[in-house]
Motif scaffolding. Structure first.
Motif, PDB file in Angstrom:
ATOM      1  N   LEU A 415       0.817  -1.210   0.000  1.00 20.57           N
ATOM      2  CA  LEU A 415       0.000   0.000   0.000  1.00 20.57           C
ATOM      3  C   LEU A 415       0.852   1.262   0.000  1.00 20.57           C
ATOM      4  CD1 LEU A 415      -2.887  -0.957   2.470  1.00 20.57           C
ATOM      5  CD2 LEU A 415      -2.779  -1.230  -0.027  1.00 20.57           C
ATOM      6  N   GLU A 416       1.939   1.264   0.748  1.00 20.97           N
ATOM      7  CA  GLU A 416       2.789   2.453   0.779  1.00 20.97           C
ATOM      8  C   GLU A 416       3.437   2.706  -0.576  1.00 20.97           C
ATOM      9  OE1 GLU A 416       2.927   4.698   3.184  1.00 20.97           O
ATOM     10  OE2 GLU A 416       1.359   3.455   4.100  1.00 20.97           O
ATOM     11  N   GLU A 417       3.812   1.632  -1.250  1.00 20.34           N
ATOM     12  CA  GLU A 417       4.420   1.775  -2.583  1.00 20.34           C
ATOM     13  C   GLU A 417       3.407   2.335  -3.583  1.00 20.34           C
ATOM     14  OE1 GLU A 417       6.899  -1.102  -0.336  1.00 20.34           O
ATOM     15  OE2 GLU A 417       4.748  -0.779  -0.580  1.00 20.34           O
ATOM     16  N   ILE A 418       2.153   1.879  -3.465  1.00 16.81           N
ATOM     17  CA  ILE A 418       1.101   2.381  -4.358  1.00 16.81           C
ATOM     18  C   ILE A 418       0.851   3.866  -4.095  1.00 16.81           C
ATOM     19  CG2 ILE A 418      -1.340   2.183  -4.970  1.00 16.81           C
ATOM     20  CD1 ILE A 418      -1.108  -0.831  -4.377  1.00 16.81           C
ATOM     21  N   LYS A 419       0.867   4.267  -2.824  1.00 18.60           N
ATOM     22  CA  LYS A 419       0.689   5.691  -2.493  1.00 18.60           C
ATOM     23  C   LYS A 419       1.805   6.548  -3.095  1.00 18.60           C
ATOM     24  CE  LYS A 419      -1.726   4.922   1.899  1.00 18.60           C
ATOM     25  NZ  LYS A 419      -1.613   4.978   3.377  1.00 18.60           N
ATOM     26  N   LYS A 420       3.051   6.034  -3.002  1.00 16.25           N
ATOM     27  CA  LYS A 420       4.191   6.769  -3.577  1.00 16.25           C
ATOM     28  C   LYS A 420       4.057   6.877  -5.096  1.00 16.25           C
ATOM     29  CE  LYS A 420       7.450   5.485   0.085  1.00 16.25           C
ATOM     30  NZ  LYS A 420       8.591   4.613   0.457  1.00 16.25           N
ATOM     31  N   LYS A 421       3.540   5.814  -5.687  1.00 18.29           N
ATOM     32  CA  LYS A 421       3.338   5.810  -7.139  1.00 18.29           C
ATOM     33  C   LYS A 421       2.335   6.889  -7.547  1.00 18.29           C
ATOM     34  CE  LYS A 421       2.321   2.337 -10.721  1.00 18.29           C
ATOM     35  NZ  LYS A 421       1.809   0.953 -10.909  1.00 18.29           N
TER      36      LYS A 421
END
Length: 426
Positions: A415-421
């Motif tokens: 989820l954190e990676e998707i937010k950064k994306k």
């Protein structure tokens, strides 16, 4: 008033047919026609085609009209052909000969082009903000429900275990692709076409860099013929970007309708978000999501409508382009409405727990069982046959838990990676 009027009366039926509903649609562009005219007037003074006093008078009068438009106190009466003729009439009425000078070094062709470009820039930013709000909500729901399992399907047959965390975040990450499409459309419309006149430039010594900066465009459409050719192309690229967003919303709405049905019963909606039946008192219908699905599917047809309108037209202006507004402007409003209503309804969805405890979902764990056997040393094909025999013999047992560790799986949602994306794309 018609900007091209030469004292010869136009047949009333011809006028009605050619003007169509342009007056109504042009009210959407009124604000942008004012902004474009103000920048144009300032540029005319900068190049000594108007005096500074004349430019100031025009800008004051235009600003007064802008306030009327913002207060929704502006209409285009039937004796005006479009927004351009109405504004020019009001300027002449107020300023006399000075008002007659506003059209110097300009054509209705580049006037409507700059209006549409400015309008689409604003609408893209608005749509992106609505998408970001929906993205944030979906990510919040994904985190909240990350451990609630859900059956995954292929061919509408039970396939493998999924989760509400995976489901919500899947649509969130899909919205990032839609943002990418909108960013591409923004890059196309963020080019100043003003100064291309009727499509072949002007013999006046105008300064197109001045209006580009004054209107906040990142660059200009340098070639004047290319600027004219952006009519239709800009709208079509916008339509494809909107279609991408609509495709995501339509699929999400379809999932919701499916999951709400008694046969699936994965989620529930509070009563205030459903409608009833005139004869069946038990009904709680997901009309809101059915309409989101229908409106979104209609939006997905728009790129093809605009393609057919503009296909095989030679360079230069053609009246066919007037019809682009009829499809595009309402579609933009519908897309914004669908985004707002999806956010409004999704936030109150209740997910059901322990769904996979139902006997009919037990075989969704067969792949997990095979993979465990492979990890213990059994060749994949042998493990596959062994589990197939267990299914056939009724001896298959469901594993106690899932253990999907790779990035983006049910036990590692990233989820954190998707937010950064999203932060990077937005």
């Amino acid at each position: 008033m018609k900007l091209w009027e030469k004292g010869i009366a136009t047949d009333q039926k011809i006028e009605q047919f050619t003007v169509g509903n342009d007056r109504e649609l042009d009210t959407v562009l009124a604000k942008y026609d004012i902004l474009g005219s103000m920048a144009h007037a300032k540029m005319l003074a900068e190049t000594n085609l108007l005096s500074q006093e004349e430019a100031n008078s025009l800008c004051i009068a235009l600003n007064e009209l802008l306030l009327k438009i913002e207060n929704k106190n502006f209409i285009i009466e039937n004796n005006f052909e479009d927004i351009h003729s109405k504004i020019e009439f009001l300027l002449i009425e107020k300023l006399g000969d000075t008002g007659k000078k506003i059209h110097t070094a300009r054509s209705r062709n580049d006037q409507v082009l700059v209006d549409v470009h400015l309008y689409l820039k604003d609408e893209i930013i608005t749509i992106k903000n609505l998408i970001k709000e929906l993205f944030d909500l979906l990510m919040e729901l994904a985190d909240k429900n990350k451990d609630v399992l859900l059956p995954g399907y292929t061919h509408l047959q039970v396939a493998m275990p999924s989760s509400f965390g995976l489901w919500f975040s899947a649509y969130a990450e899909s919205l990032i692709d839609d943002i990418t499409m909108l960013n591409a459309a923004l890059q196309v419309v963020d080019q100043n076409p003003l100064g291309s006149a009727a499509g072949y430039g002007s013999s006046f010594p105008i300064d197109r860099t001045f209006t580009t900066e004054a209107l906040g465009f990142s660059t200009m459409k340098h070639n004047v013929v290319a600027a004219q050719m952006s009519r239709g192309k800009s709208e079509k690229i916008m339509a494809f970007a909107m279609s991408s967003v609509a495709g995501t919303l339509s699929k999400l709405a379809m999932d919701v309708c499916l999951y709400l049905s008694q046969n699936f019963d994965f989620i529930a909606l509070p009563a205030h978000l459903t409608t009833g039946s005139s004869i069946m008192p038990h009904k709680k219908n997901p009309d809101i999501f059915e309409l989101i699905r229908g409106k979104s599917n209609k939006i997905q047809s728009l790129p093809y409508e605009l393609t057919l309108l503009t296909n095989n037209l030679p360079s230069g202006y053609h009246r066919d382009f007037q019809l682009l507004k009829e499809g595009l402007f309402p579609a933009i409003e519908n897309l914004k409405s669908c985004l707002e209503m999806t956010h409004y309804a999704i936030k109150d969805i209740k997910v059901k727990e322990n769904i996979l405890n139902d006997e009919k979902y037990k075989y969704s764990f067969t792949v997990d069982t095979i993979n465990q056997m492979v990890v213990s040393g059994i060749p994949f094909r042998d493990a596959y046959k062994m589990v197939a025999d267990q299914i056939e013999n009724g001896t298959f047992t469901v594993p106690e838990s899932t253990n999907h560790t790779h990035e983006g799986s049910i036990n590692n949602l990233c989820l954190e990676e998707i937010k950064k994306k999203m932060e990077f794309s937005f």
